[in-house]
Design an enzyme around this catalytic site. Structure first.
Site, mmCIF file in Angstrom:
data_model
loop_
_atom_site.group_PDB
_atom_site.id
_atom_site.type_symbol
_atom_site.label_atom_id
_atom_site.label_comp_id
_atom_site.label_asym_id
_atom_site.label_seq_id
_atom_site.Cartn_x
_atom_site.Cartn_y
_atom_site.Cartn_z
ATOM 1 N N GLY A 8 0.910 -1.319 0.015
ATOM 2 C CA GLY A 8 -0.031 0.093 0.028
ATOM 3 C C GLY A 8 0.925 1.093 0.011
ATOM 4 O O GLY A 8 0.464 2.187 0.551
ATOM 5 N N GLY A 11 -0.685 4.649 -1.080
ATOM 6 C CA GLY A 11 -1.790 5.371 -0.590
ATOM 7 C C GLY A 11 -1.219 6.457 0.415
ATOM 8 O O GLY A 11 -0.049 7.024 0.383
ATOM 9 N N GLN A 12 -2.367 6.835 1.239
ATOM 10 C CA GLN A 12 -2.166 8.110 1.908
ATOM 11 C C GLN A 12 -0.992 7.968 2.779
ATOM 12 O O GLN A 12 -0.110 8.772 3.079
ATOM 13 C CB GLN A 12 -3.415 8.513 2.591
ATOM 14 C CG GLN A 12 -3.415 9.792 3.439
ATOM 15 C CD GLN A 12 -4.480 9.700 4.548
ATOM 16 O OE1 GLN A 12 -5.173 8.872 5.116
ATOM 17 N NE2 GLN A 12 -4.815 10.943 5.109
ATOM 18 N N ASP A 53 0.451 -7.030 -4.943
ATOM 19 C CA ASP A 53 -1.086 -7.073 -4.663
ATOM 20 C C ASP A 53 -1.034 -8.111 -3.427
ATOM 21 O O ASP A 53 -0.687 -9.237 -3.610
ATOM 22 C CB ASP A 53 -1.821 -7.396 -5.846
ATOM 23 C CG ASP A 53 -3.332 -7.737 -5.644
ATOM 24 O OD1 ASP A 53 -3.520 -7.890 -4.360
ATOM 25 O OD2 ASP A 53 -4.009 -8.034 -6.671
ATOM 26 N N TYR A 142 -15.807 -2.961 7.500
ATOM 27 C CA TYR A 142 -14.384 -2.239 7.640
ATOM 28 C C TYR A 142 -14.148 -2.787 9.212
ATOM 29 O O TYR A 142 -13.097 -3.421 9.467
ATOM 30 C CB TYR A 142 -14.448 -0.852 7.854
ATOM 31 C CG TYR A 142 -13.119 -0.355 7.915
ATOM 32 C CD1 TYR A 142 -12.077 -0.526 7.002
ATOM 33 C CD2 TYR A 142 -13.095 0.530 8.842
ATOM 34 C CE1 TYR A 142 -10.865 0.215 7.250
ATOM 35 C CE2 TYR A 142 -11.753 1.333 9.100
ATOM 36 C CZ TYR A 142 -10.693 1.088 8.375
ATOM 37 O OH TYR A 142 -9.518 1.641 8.480
ATOM 38 N N LYS A 146 -11.104 -5.236 10.698
ATOM 39 C CA LYS A 146 -10.228 -4.806 11.688
ATOM 40 C C LYS A 146 -10.226 -5.451 13.196
ATOM 41 O O LYS A 146 -9.001 -5.670 13.460
ATOM 42 C CB LYS A 146 -10.586 -3.096 11.982
ATOM 43 C CG LYS A 146 -10.237 -2.280 10.895
ATOM 44 C CD LYS A 146 -8.679 -2.301 10.338
ATOM 45 C CE LYS A 146 -8.265 -1.651 9.015
ATOM 46 N NZ LYS A 146 -6.943 -2.023 8.731
ATOM 47 N N ILE A 172 -6.379 10.208 9.918
ATOM 48 C CA ILE A 172 -4.938 10.876 9.509
ATOM 49 C C ILE A 172 -5.289 11.777 8.466
ATOM 50 O O ILE A 172 -5.749 11.878 7.620
ATOM 51 C CB ILE A 172 -4.132 9.687 8.829
ATOM 52 C CG1 ILE A 172 -4.304 8.619 9.718
ATOM 53 C CG2 ILE A 172 -2.780 10.354 8.624
ATOM 54 C CD1 ILE A 172 -3.613 8.585 11.180
HETATM 55 C C1 AKB Z 1 -11.503 5.658 7.664
HETATM 56 O O1 AKB Z 1 -12.094 6.719 7.847
HETATM 57 O O2 AKB Z 1 -12.156 4.594 7.058
HETATM 58 C C2 AKB Z 1 -10.144 5.730 8.289
HETATM 59 C C3 AKB Z 1 -9.923 5.053 9.483
HETATM 60 C C4 AKB Z 1 -10.522 5.997 10.560
HETATM 61 O O3 AKB Z 1 -9.644 3.865 9.569
HETATM 62 N N1 AKB Z 1 -9.534 6.891 7.945
#
Ligand code: AKB
Length: 317
Positions: A8, A11-12, A53, A142, A146, A172
């Protein structure tokens, strides 16, 4: 000297962390791994770049073997809003991809840094001063990935002795690479739009408090945790880390101090609003402070000042 792979890397967080790691370990020792997105010239020209990947375990293992990698910063992930729009993709990247990384790390004896998120919490978690160890029943895809990721990293450490470590990142804020598809992205976009248009339309409701952090602190957290004495770590993965907590009005007021004509209105995105409402208002990060000396450098005013200064220059060019 360490031999590092960053997944990644375009990415940001990856785009800035890779450069910091090259500074620390030597440019040739840090491989930037990205999928299809083209790396910035700075990333491409400052050290090795490989198409990696994380869902392709063979390609991942080839890269680890080719460069004799001993440490992986696994940043490839699908963020919260995109994960709600495409749950199968989130599962594939965030779970299958992580599993591949951990398997390769086990096989090739690599240490692994894996970020978790405030998204690992849910509506039944205490929202104020969210403890390090608490209820985790997220109601987003998500969040599910996590929490499972945190547990998987603990499992690989306990069962196989893999040196896994990680933090729960808040939103972030950064000025090099835009975030893609998160719930906290508004806190980055507001700065770009304040400079470009003098106004911003916020997708979260007034009063929606969330933990946030400026990129230099996010990088410091990753580097410091990976350098920490393992004897002192009672936790390993998923340390709460935060630097500030604010709601949309508070960041807008801060931006207005620096861009006096700035105005903000609201157009609520129900998906992002529901996600944000299920996340903590602010976390207790005392375990990270005690176990490895976590201490952020930026608060809301110092972050906002730096963002406006950096972006004013960048966007005027
Ligand atoms: C998101 O908003 O999905 C991320 C996070 C807080 O994990 N920036």
């Amino acid at each position: 000297m360490k031999r590092v792979l960053v997944t990644g890397a375009v990415g940001q967080i990856g785009s800035e962390l890779t450069l910091a790691l090259r500074e620390k370990h030597g440019a040739d020792n840090v491989v930037a791994g990205g999928r299809k997105t083209k790396p910035s010239p700075e990333l491409r020209d400052s050290g090795p770049f490989e198409v990696v990947d994380c869902t392709d375990v063979k390609a991942l293992e080839e890269t680890v073997k080719k460069y004799e990698i001993d440490t992986i910063y696994h940043l490839a992930a699908i963020l919260s809003a995109v994960a709600e729009a495409n749950p199968p993709l989130a599962w594939k990247v965030n779970i299958d991809g992580l599993y591949n990384v951990l398997e390769v790390a086990r096989e090739h004896k690599c240490a692994v840094f894996v970020p978790s998120s405030i998204g690992a919490f849910g509506p039944s978690t205490p929202q104020d001063g969210t403890p390090q160890d608490t209820i985790q029943r997220p109601n987003t895809m998500y969040g599910v990935t996590k929490v499972a990721g945190e547990l998987l990293c603990d499992y690989y450490h306990k069962r196989f002795g893999v040196d896994t470590r990680g933090v729960r990142y808040p939103g972030i804020i950064s000025n090099v690479t835009l975030p893609g598809g998160g719930t906290t992205d508004y806190a980055v976009e507001i700065f770009y739009e304040a400079i470009k248009q003098g106004k911003y339309t916020c997708c979260l409701k007034q009063g929606t408090k969330l933990d946030m952090m400026y990129m230099p602190d996010a990088i410091k957290a990753a580097l410091d945790l990976m350098d920490a004495d393992p004897q002192k770590l009672k936790h390993r993965n998923a340390f709460n880390v935060t630097a500030m907590s604010f709601d949309p009005e508070e960041i807008a007021a801060e931006v207005k101090k620096l861009v006096p004509n700035f105005t903000m209105d609201y157009d609520i995105d129900p998906v992002r609003q529901a996600i944000a409402a299920s996340w903590p208002n602010y976390m207790d990060d005392s375990a990270a402070r005690e176990e490895w000396g976590w201490l952020p450098a930026y608060d809301l005013p110092t972050m906002a000042k730096d963002m406006i200064e950096v972006l004013s220059k960048k966007l005027s060019g």
